[in-house]
Design a protein around this motif. Sequence first.
Motif, PDB file in Angstrom:
ATOM      1  N   LEU A  22       0.828  -1.210   0.000  1.00 14.55           N
ATOM      2  CA  LEU A  22       0.000   0.000   0.000  1.00 14.55           C
ATOM      3  C   LEU A  22       0.863   1.260   0.000  1.00 14.55           C
ATOM      4  O   LEU A  22       0.541   2.235  -0.697  1.00 14.55           O
ATOM      5  N   ALA A  23       1.947   1.250   0.763  1.00 18.37           N
ATOM      6  CA  ALA A  23       2.859   2.397   0.773  1.00 18.37           C
ATOM      7  C   ALA A  23       3.474   2.598  -0.600  1.00 18.37           C
ATOM      8  O   ALA A  23       3.575   3.729  -1.086  1.00 18.37           O
ATOM      9  N   ASP A  24       3.859   1.520  -1.244  1.00 18.22           N
ATOM     10  CA  ASP A  24       4.439   1.598  -2.579  1.00 18.22           C
ATOM     11  C   ASP A  24       3.438   2.207  -3.562  1.00 18.22           C
ATOM     12  O   ASP A  24       3.778   3.107  -4.324  1.00 18.22           O
ATOM     13  N   ALA A  25       2.205   1.728  -3.524  1.00 21.22           N
ATOM     14  CA  ALA A  25       1.178   2.247  -4.433  1.00 21.22           C
ATOM     15  C   ALA A  25       0.893   3.721  -4.167  1.00 21.22           C
ATOM     16  O   ALA A  25       0.771   4.518  -5.104  1.00 21.22           O
ATOM     17  N   ALA A  26       0.825   4.106  -2.902  1.00 17.89           N
ATOM     18  CA  ALA A  26       0.541   5.501  -2.557  1.00 17.89           C
ATOM     19  C   ALA A  26       1.672   6.425  -2.991  1.00 17.89           C
ATOM     20  O   ALA A  26       1.425   7.491  -3.569  1.00 17.89           O
ATOM     21  N   VAL A  27       2.898   6.024  -2.748  1.00 20.70           N
ATOM     22  CA  VAL A  27       4.041   6.866  -3.097  1.00 20.70           C
ATOM     23  C   VAL A  27       4.199   6.966  -4.606  1.00 20.70           C
ATOM     24  O   VAL A  27       4.431   8.041  -5.154  1.00 20.70           O
ATOM     25  N   ARG A  28       4.041   5.849  -5.308  1.00 22.71           N
ATOM     26  CA  ARG A  28       4.179   5.864  -6.772  1.00 22.71           C
ATOM     27  C   ARG A  28       3.128   6.752  -7.436  1.00 22.71           C
ATOM     28  O   ARG A  28       3.373   7.329  -8.486  1.00 22.71           O
TER      29      ARG A  28
END
Length: 124
Positions: A22-28
């Motif tokens: 989820l962090a990866d998706a949000a940051v990307r």
Amino acid sequence: MDPVTFLLVGVGAAVGAPLRYLADAAVRSRFDPVFPWATFAVNAAGSFLLGALLGAAGMLPPEIGALLGTGFCGALTTYSTFGYELVALAERRAGRTALVYLAGSAVSGIVAAAAGWTLARLVL
């Protein structure tokens, strides 16, 4: 091997891995994809938490270390993705970005761990 500790590690990892995703998706979705901000951020956050856990060592039950340290931080942070992203940057001939990512990740991880350790010592 203690089955309870084994289970706690699994529970921590079951929370850390989806949070990493989820962090990866949000940051990307918010930042330039040229620099691997998501991995940079989760590795720094995991280093801070692990530093805090080590700073609180002796004051917390060992099961907390298994749950949060080995399980959660182990699944949240990612050395393999860090390595892959460095190679990908080099393949794209983004050498300067790769060097910044390498040095920045090392420095931020150490500083975050030290800050977490210090904060835990001050609070506890």
